[in-house]
Design a protein around this motif. Structure first.
Motif, PDB file in Angstrom:
ATOM      1  N   ILE A 137     -11.511   4.340 -11.691  1.00 33.52           N
ATOM      2  CA  ILE A 137     -10.804   3.584 -10.806  1.00 33.52           C
ATOM      3  C   ILE A 137     -10.861   4.250  -9.465  1.00 33.52           C
ATOM      4  O   ILE A 137     -10.589   5.398  -9.172  1.00 33.52           O
ATOM      5  CB  ILE A 137      -9.191   3.619 -11.128  1.00 33.52           C
ATOM      6  N   ASN A 138     -11.622   3.770  -8.662  1.00 35.83           N
ATOM      7  CA  ASN A 138     -12.185   4.292  -7.206  1.00 35.83           C
ATOM      8  C   ASN A 138     -10.849   4.213  -6.421  1.00 35.83           C
ATOM      9  O   ASN A 138     -10.252   3.107  -5.845  1.00 35.83           O
ATOM     10  CB  ASN A 138     -13.360   3.301  -6.791  1.00 35.83           C
ATOM     11  N   PRO A 139     -10.629   5.286  -6.061  1.00 33.52           N
ATOM     12  CA  PRO A 139      -9.463   5.359  -5.019  1.00 33.52           C
ATOM     13  C   PRO A 139      -9.393   4.511  -3.782  1.00 33.52           C
ATOM     14  O   PRO A 139      -8.604   3.873  -3.355  1.00 33.52           O
ATOM     15  CB  PRO A 139      -9.238   6.893  -4.392  1.00 33.52           C
ATOM     16  N   GLU A 140     -10.761   4.408  -3.295  1.00 34.40           N
ATOM     17  CA  GLU A 140     -10.998   3.765  -2.123  1.00 34.40           C
ATOM     18  C   GLU A 140     -10.687   2.102  -2.217  1.00 34.40           C
ATOM     19  O   GLU A 140     -10.480   1.432  -1.339  1.00 34.40           O
ATOM     20  CB  GLU A 140     -12.520   3.836  -1.469  1.00 34.40           C
ATOM     21  N   HIS A 141     -10.747   1.457  -3.603  1.00 32.52           N
ATOM     22  CA  HIS A 141     -10.466   0.148  -3.692  1.00 32.52           C
ATOM     23  C   HIS A 141      -9.101  -0.127  -3.648  1.00 32.52           C
ATOM     24  O   HIS A 141      -8.538  -1.317  -3.819  1.00 32.52           O
ATOM     25  CB  HIS A 141     -11.064  -0.301  -4.953  1.00 32.52           C
ATOM     26  N   TYR A 142      -8.018   0.710  -3.862  1.00 30.22           N
ATOM     27  CA  TYR A 142      -6.555   0.448  -4.227  1.00 30.22           C
ATOM     28  C   TYR A 142      -5.750   1.384  -3.306  1.00 30.22           C
ATOM     29  O   TYR A 142      -5.341   2.476  -3.514  1.00 30.22           O
ATOM     30  CB  TYR A 142      -6.289   0.906  -5.647  1.00 30.22           C
ATOM     31  N   THR A 143      -5.643   0.977  -2.235  1.00 22.93           N
ATOM     32  CA  THR A 143      -5.036   1.715  -1.029  1.00 22.93           C
ATOM     33  C   THR A 143      -3.572   1.510  -0.390  1.00 22.93           C
ATOM     34  O   THR A 143      -3.437   1.653   0.894  1.00 22.93           O
ATOM     35  CB  THR A 143      -6.079   1.922   0.085  1.00 22.93           C
ATOM     36  N   PRO A 144      -2.791   0.861  -1.125  1.00 21.27           N
ATOM     37  CA  PRO A 144      -1.536   0.552  -0.611  1.00 21.27           C
ATOM     38  C   PRO A 144      -0.989   1.718  -0.056  1.00 21.27           C
ATOM     39  O   PRO A 144      -0.301   1.755   0.836  1.00 21.27           O
ATOM     40  CB  PRO A 144      -0.520  -0.203  -1.752  1.00 21.27           C
TER      41      PRO A 144
END
Ligand code: UDP
Length: 537
Positions: free
Chosen positions: A327-334
């Protein structure tokens, strides 16, 4: 708190007469259905038809009067989630005379705020979609105060976080189902319909992959005004005294687990020489969690809705978000977006598990808990082999769910390493406001030209400091000057420290120049340009 509506006495006969004679009156703000909030007098609701009703009479008002554009696609969004087709609001029209043949109306005397909650069982959605928007919608209209009655029309039951919604007003919020018990035809004396979206910072990926909203309009200041209100209502006081500093690990107990939590806590305590405690939504009361987080120096947690609680962290604290394998942290940034809002003053760090042997997958669980057994074999194999979930739309992407619900053994050295890249000494908090104020325009700008021969000229420009500077403590004041030859669309930019400068490079005789000047505080606080100066050499 009672569920009855009869706290304000109304004269039933007079109310009925007003409805018959005046009908419904509506005036809205906003140009599009996505930014509209409407104020109504005598908006009615049929609990049998489950429809709102607008009664036409000689005195009724409908602004905007959209004709059939009211259905393209709707009058407004009932939730703060933009243009979601399950969240639209509209009404059915009737002549007021039809009331003679309808059930006797029951009048709602309280001022009502009518809206949809988006996903009341998920804490991120509760705060981001509902609580903050309701709070700031109520700040927008003076009629909406602590005596407002909230009506949630989405059709869900109370949900696990209903106590939080109850903090927003002194009256018990009512749900769509409960309206049936009040009568067949309800008429809201005065109501507001819709929610302000001004505080939302994230879009969940319904039309494009999830990410920060394009035009974020909220800063840490407004977030913290809201959390201050919530903490007062929760009876949590901010401990000003410099009591012991500590780290909070916010753990999940049902899924997306940290498998070596004890080891993690020990390592954090040792590395930062701080007490380290765990909290979870299952084991702590909401107030206790708020109390602990609001004085913490660092919050460490798996990616997930519980991380919205970083709303309550003190300025200067650090958020560490852990992401499962692939899971790429840059794609889930709430939560990254929240922590890095201007003025939130939080440090944000993401860590991702990159070691396949440290992840535990659950292919055989139901699909909504990340199971993939229902997919065909080739697709299952592709997912299992993949090292990163490709960007996707909300909300049922099986590869995303499969990876999101993995458990993780956190590699302690690699985590400590990424934290140490940002947190050099001790993680800390700062209690002081560090707001940034922008410069005003520079004043009294003038220019003077001199010509030397046929090919050389000079331009001397001077100006006064912005008017608000004398009331401020500013570390560094600089000026940006653009010199543009009239008719050209390029310009020469300069950054200057003084209030005057003589330009001679590239200045031609017998030419008209436009000179643009603005002030800059502390390197990045850009003020407005003063009125353009016209200078002829
Ligand atoms: N939740 C929790 N503990 C768990 C799993 C979930 O408290 O072990 C909470 C979570 O914080 C959220 C809700 O349950 O408020 C729904 O969790 P889900 O995993 O569906 O959503 P996510 O956290 O990924 O947004």
């Amino acid at each position: 708190q009672s569920q009855e509506l009869s706290q304000v006495q109304i004269d039933y006969h007079a109310a009925l007469q007003t409805l018959l004679e005046d009908g419904t009156r509506m005036v809205c703000t906003g140009r599009m259905h996505t930014d509209r909030i409407c104020r109504f007098e005598s908006l009615c609701y049929s609990t049998e038809a489950e429809e709102f009703i607008y009664f036409h009479s000689n005195s009724s008002v409908m602004l905007p009067n959209l004709g059939s554009r009211r259905f393209q696609p709707a009058l407004l969004d009932l939730s703060s989630v933009e243009d979601h087709n399950t969240q639209y609001f509209n009404f059915v029209e009737l002549p007021a005379a039809a009331l003679k043949f309808m059930p006797k109306p029951v009048f709602v005397p309280d001022v009502a705020l009518i809206a949809n909650r988006f996903n009341p069982d998920n804490l991120m959605h509760v705060f981001h979609d509902d609580l903050l928007p309701i709070y700031y919608t109520m700040q927008q209209f003076t009629d909406l105060d602590l005596e407002t009655r909230l009506f949630f029309m989405e059709g869900w039951s109370e949900g696990v976080h209903f106590d939080l919604y109850k903090l927003l007003s002194n009256k018990q919020p009512l749900l769509r189902e409960q309206l049936k018990t009040l009568g067949r035809l309800l008429c809201f004396t005065k109501s507001y319909v819709g929610l302000s979206k001004i505080t939302t910072w994230y879009q969940y990926g319904f039309v494009q992959p999830q990410g920060p909203k394009a035009n974020i309009l909220v800063s840490g200041n407004e977030i913290r005004q809201f959390t201050k209100f919530m903490m007062q209502k929760l009876n949590v006081s901010l401990e000003e005294s410099s009591s012991e500093e500590y780290i909070v690990v916010f753990s999940r107990t049902i899924n997306r687990l940290i498998l070596n939590e004890a080891e993690l806590i020990l390592a954090l305590a040792q590395e930062f020489q701080m007490k380290t405690i765990t909290v979870s939504l299952e084991e702590h009361s909401f107030s206790d969690i708020v109390r602990l987080i609001s004085n913490a120096s660092m919050l460490v947690s798996m990616h997930g809705a519980q991380l919205v609680m970083s709303l309550f962290l003190p300025r200067g604290a650090t958020v560490v978000e852990l992401f499962p394998y692939a899971i790429n942290p840059e794609h889930y940034t709430p939560y990254k977006t929240l922590a890095t809002l201007p003025g939130m003053d939080l440090q944000y760090i993401a860590w991702q598990n990159t070691a396949r042997e440290d992840t535990i997958t659950y292919p055989d669980r139901p699909w909504d808990q990340g199971g993939i057994a229902h997919l065909d074999k080739a697709e299952q194999e592709r997912i299992i082999k993949s090292t990163e979930v490709p960007r996707h739309l909300c909300c049922r992407n099986p590869e995303w769910l499969f990876r999101a619900y993995q458990d993780t053994k956190v590699d302690i050295p690699s985590l400590i390493h990424v934290i140490r890249q940002t947190v050099k000494s001790k993680p800390g908090t700062k209690k002081k406001w560090s707001g940034s104020l922008y410069p005003g325009k520079v004043r009294d700008a003038r220019c003077q030209a001199s010509v030397q021969g046929t090919s050389e000229a000079r331009l001397s420009v001077s100006w006064q400091v912005p008017w608000n500077l004398k009331y401020l403590k500013v570390r560094e004041v600089k000026y940006e000057v653009w010199i543009q030859e009239q008719g050209e669309n390029t310009y020469m930019p300069y950054i200057l420290s003084h209030q005057n400068h003589t330009f001679s490079e590239n200045i031609k005789p017998f030419t008209i120049y436009l000179v643009w000047i603005r002030c800059i505080f502390n390197k990045n606080l850009l003020g407005p340009f003063a009125d353009v100066l016209l200078c002829s050499t």
